[in-house]
Enzyme design. Structure first.
Site, short mmCIF file in Angstrom:
data_model
loop_
_atom_site.label_atom_id
_atom_site.label_comp_id
_atom_site.label_asym_id
_atom_site.label_seq_id
_atom_site.Cartn_x
_atom_site.Cartn_y
_atom_site.Cartn_z
N HIS A 267 110.61 9.37 -3.84
CA HIS A 267 111.67 7.81 -3.32
C HIS A 267 111.40 8.13 -1.56
O HIS A 267 111.36 7.46 -0.88
CB HIS A 267 112.33 7.79 -3.85
CG HIS A 267 113.03 6.46 -3.04
ND1 HIS A 267 114.22 6.36 -2.86
CD2 HIS A 267 112.72 5.16 -2.47
CE1 HIS A 267 114.75 5.08 -1.83
NE2 HIS A 267 113.69 3.90 -2.32
N GLU B 225 121.12 1.83 0.29
CA GLU B 225 119.56 1.65 -1.12
C GLU B 225 121.04 2.05 -2.32
O GLU B 225 120.31 1.55 -3.12
CB GLU B 225 118.65 1.92 -0.17
CG GLU B 225 117.83 1.23 -1.72
CD GLU B 225 116.29 2.39 -1.77
OE1 GLU B 225 116.02 2.73 -0.87
OE2 GLU B 225 115.27 1.67 -2.16
N GLU C 167 108.44 8.54 0.55
CA GLU C 167 108.74 7.43 0.35
C GLU C 167 108.67 6.83 1.46
O GLU C 167 107.62 6.80 2.97
CB GLU C 167 108.44 6.46 -0.58
CG GLU C 167 107.63 5.62 -0.45
CD GLU C 167 108.40 4.41 -0.54
OE1 GLU C 167 109.03 3.37 -0.27
OE2 GLU C 167 109.23 4.09 -2.19
N HIS C 168 109.24 6.90 1.67
CA HIS C 168 110.60 6.24 2.87
C HIS C 168 110.52 7.59 4.80
O HIS C 168 109.29 6.78 5.45
CB HIS C 168 111.85 6.94 2.76
CG HIS C 168 112.70 5.30 2.77
ND1 HIS C 168 113.82 4.90 3.14
CD2 HIS C 168 112.33 5.06 1.56
CE1 HIS C 168 114.12 3.94 2.09
NE2 HIS C 168 113.35 3.81 1.19
#
Lengths: 426, 426
Positions: A70, A145, A73-74
């Protein structure tokens, strides 16, 4: 050498192409006549599952911090000069990305300049740029997040169910990781994960809607880089058949208790996974959908509300079904669900209701075929599984019988392998 | 090719028709629109949810669901939401186009027939709604209201609206309060149905592939007697008055990430210029707020702006860490001042035009989106297509955007502060 396959369903009169591009990338293209929107997804078969891996020929596995897929991905959204959003801003596309348990997808939706947006997509995903400085900046954003996720009772209930069902499989790990695990991420680790999993042989591109196949191939020829097939191997520990814990209970601010009642099954793969998922889905609708006697009973006893539903998760090494919703008495809901499962195992399904649900599911598929977004998602699902095309689901539905649905309950929804998670008000 | 036609049937009833041959599914909506009040939103939500359960010909929820599902998964459902100071509630029905059924069955008139029977011939017991469905739906409504707290972001916006629009009908939420919902009786609800049939503005819309003329005749026939009603047109836009001094309000909740909702008000006339400004300010992933408040300064996880045209109000809602609340608020205000002084590039404005136009044009591909598009046009007394709006947007100048930004004033800052009794991941 690039070659092409046409996948067609005569009864639906629909078709799409799979281009096996010389770079190693498979490109799935579904042109929808008369549509203005283009939906595209550039997908790597790399998600939170893939935490321990080795390249072909390597002896030892490497373990990386939880949440790194993840995080990557960012960070991929940012190249050396600017963010991918700044590049898309020049085309008008609405772009995004997401990471799941088993894949990461970079996507855009647009109604103009689709070819320019595709250029942006193909370029930035192939241009990683990771530095200590930009990692440190992202730690703050992803930390926020993570904390925001902790405020979602539905999300916490879902992860509690995963931890209850699975003792070894990495599905129990939160996709975003924790603040502690992401703090261990370095540029070197990100490059290692990128090099292993963002290999075009491990990726595919799905495009649906307003698209021109020749133009896609032209852009692919121009922009895709030849890369070595790394044949990366992910280590997935063997998972016992039994559930890990029968019950997990949490508290947080919620209106009513939230519950997930899960049933762990043996994992499936390929076309069998699709066929049995369709059978399980129709079986769950027959057992607990709005026409079912169980649904009526749960409503009559005021045990559920409109949030009640069911889910199926079928991935590599994973298969489970779940009933979800809100209730003052999740235990009574669980009791009645299990009672209904046992009844179905003995008596099977009513043929008339089965015919209605099958027809209704067919209508749902037709509805989805008029949405470029849904069609592209369907391509993505088939792209994730070797040997499975996008029409596999509707073929399975056409061939499905009531008896196969009963068998699916026998095989896949077994109360012996049930676990429950509940989030109660503080 | 899309076609739109709107006609007045008289007595406050209007009929809109959106057709495009490419649509594979169809949608019919009947909306009853009245001014919002402390009790009307709860009554509207409850009334139509009960009407969607059954009718005199299909007297049970199960019978109605089965009849609809048999029509290839057609559905009858209720909706209730706000348009500024008004509440719009009613029933909708969705079905696949007849040509897409196996054997080209005619299902459209059957599905619409069920919808009309639910509206005009409800299932009554001794002249009242069935006690069973009334208590069931009342409980569901109360559960939905209690669950407001589950979604912290939506909860913050809902609470903020009470302050932003204090004293105006727009302050009331979609479902009303728990007190409103529990106080409703079966008699109240029948009276309310009568009231709506006598006094509400009625908007009927059909979105289809063009094969629904028989359905349209059925609908018009049932609404013919309404032509004699004396119902005034609604002016949907009532800008919310700016408070003499900005209101700062804060509550505390047990959660991990604080939520801050800021409201800015303006009487700027052209709503499309404002929409473009709002996109540039905080409505796109390259906008001023995203680029500066989130990406450069890491002050929040999200902070989009959204413009409520019927109230002349722009909301910025954000997820913020406690220590960043003041800095985030000040930076959002600073960005607004910067926009008002013309401190943005031509490139940002052009990118914003492309982004918003791309998004508007993608509506063409969905019968549901086009239905919603023309409903929004109706509230503005216009019937522009997405193409026509994009032509207008493309001629907006930098000076107009600057003046538009300068017209906004801070009205309210509402914060739900994370109490520090945060939950952990397990």
């Amino acid at each position: 050498m690039t070659d092409k396959q046409i996948i067609r369903d005569e009864a639906l009169d629909e078709q799409y192409s799979i281009i096996h591009h010389k770079s190693g990338l498979d490109i799935l293209i579904w042109k929808m006549e008369g549509y203005r929107t283009t939906e595209a997804m550039f997908v790597t078969k790399y998600g939170s599952f893939n935490n321990i891996f080795r390249k072909a020929g390597q002896k030892d596995f490497t373990a990386v911090p939880e949440g790194i897929a993840h995080f990557l991905e960012h960070k991929l959204f940012e190249n050396e000069d600017c963010s991918a959003f700044a590049l898309y801003a020049k085309t008008g596309a609405d772009a995004n990305a997401y990471t799941t348990f088993d894949h990461t997808a970079y996507l855009f939706s647009c109604s103009q300049n689709w070819d320019k947006s595709l250029e942006v997509l193909l370029k930035f995903v192939q241009e990683p740029y990771f530095t200590r400085e930009n990692i440190d900046k992202e730690l703050g954003i992803i930390g926020q997040e993570i904390r925001m996720g902790l405020d979602s009772p539905e999300r916490r209930c879902f992860y509690a169910l995963l931890r209850a069902l699975y003792s070894e499989h990495p599905i129990k790990i939160d996709i975003v990781g924790t603040e502690e695990t992401i703090a261990k991420i370095t540029p070197e680790l990100l490059y290692e994960c990128y090099d292993n999993y963002y290999d075009l042989h491990n990726m595919f591109l799905a495009i649906a809607g307003n698209v021109d196949e020749d133009k896609v191939i032209e852009l692919a020829d121009k922009l895709l880089r030849d890369c070595e097939d790394r044949k990366v191997e992910t280590y997935i520990p063997s998972e016992p058949r039994d559930v890990c814990q029968k019950r997990i209970e949490l508290t947080c601010p919620v209106g009513l208790p939230i519950f997930n009642i899960g049933f762990k099954a043996e994992p499936l793969s390929g076309e069998e996974r699709v066929k049995k998922s369709v059978a399980a889905s129709v079986a769950l609708e027959l057992m607990s959908g709005t026409m079912s006697s169980l649904y009526k009973r749960l409503l009559d006893e005021r045990l559920i509300n409109s949030t009640f539903g069911y889910d199926i998760m079928a991935k590599d090494g994973i298969f489970f079904t779940a009933f979800t919703g809100e209730s003052e008495d999740p235990d009574r809901v669980c009791e009645l669900c299990i009672e209904e499962i046992e009844r179905v195992k003995r008596e099977g399904f009513d043929q008339r209701l089965f015919d209605i649900v099958r027809k209704s599911t067919y209508g749902q598929i037709i509805r989805e075929l008029s949405s470029p977004e849904r069609v592209c998602s369907g391509l993505m699902v088939s792209g994730m599984m070797d040997g499975v095309d996008s029409f596999c689901q509707i073929r399975a539905l056409r061939e499905l019988t009531a008896e196969q649905c009963r068998q699916a309950v026998d095989e896949l929804i077994d109360p012996e392998y049930c676990a429950v998670s509940v989030v109660r008000p503080e | 090719m899309l076609e739109f036609k709107r006609e007045r049937l008289g007595g406050g009833v209007s009929f809109s028709r959106v057709t495009d041959k490419k649509f594979k599914s169809c949608s019919v909506k009947v909306a009853f629109i009245t001014e919002n009040s402390y009790s009307s939103s709860a009554k509207s939500a409850l009334l139509f949810s009960i009407l969607a359960t059954s009718n005199a010909k299909l007297p049970s929820r199960t019978a109605l669901t089965e009849a609809a599902e048999e029509l290839y998964g057609s559905y009858i459902s209720s909706f209730s939401s706000r348009i500024g100071d008004y509440v719009t509630a009613g029933l909708e029905c969705g079905f696949i186009a007849d040509v897409n059924t196996i054997g080209k069955e005619v299902i459209s008139t059957k599905a619409v027939g069920i919808l009309l029977d639910c509206l005009f011939d409800p299932q009554l017991e001794d002249g009242l709604f069935s006690e069973e469905y009334f208590s069931l739906k009342q409980k569901e409504l109360c559960d939905a209201i209690a669950a407001y707290v589950n979604n912290k972001r939506a909860y913050a916006i809902r609470e903020a609206r009470k302050l932003i629009f204090k004293g105006e009908p727009a302050m009331y939420s979609d479902y009303g309060s728990l007190e409103d919902a529990t106080a409703i009786t079966r008699e109240d609800l029948l009276d309310y149905r009568r009231y709506l049939f006598d006094n509400a503005v009625i908007e009927i819309s059909v979105s289809s592939d063009g094969s629904t003329s028989d359905c349209e005749e059925l609908i018009k026939e049932r609404f013919r007697p309404f032509a004699n009603r004396n119902v005034q047109d609604i002016t949907y836009r009532t800008n919310s008055p700016l408070k003499a001094e900005p209101l700062f309000s804060e509550i505390s909740e047990s959660m991990n990430q604080s939520k801050m909702v800021m409201a800015f008000k303006s009487d700027y006339e052209d709503i499309y210029t404002v929409k473009l400004f709002s996109t540039m300010f905080g409505g796109a992933p390259f906008s001023m707020l995203f680029e500066n408040v989130r990406e450069k300064l890491s002050l929040c996880y999200y902070c989009p702006s959204v413009y409520i045209d019927t109230k002349g109000t722009m909301l910025v809602d954000s997820g913020v860490e406690n220590q960043n609340l003041t800095a985030a608020r000040e930076e959002i205000i600073r960005q607004l001042h910067q926009a008002a002084e013309g401190g943005f590039t031509d490139e940002l404005l052009e990118n914003s035009k492309r982004f918003i136009c791309d998004s508007f044009m993608s509506n063409y591909d969905s019968p549901y989106n086009m239905q919603d598009w023309f409903t929004a046009q109706m509230t503005r007394g216009t019937s522009f297509t997405p193409d026509e709006i994009c032509d207008r947007l493309n001629s907006v100048t930098k000076e107009q955007i600057r003046d538009c930004a300068a017209s906004f004033r801070l009205d309210t800052v509402f914060t739900v502060k994370a109490s520090g009794e945060a939950v952990n991941g397990q």
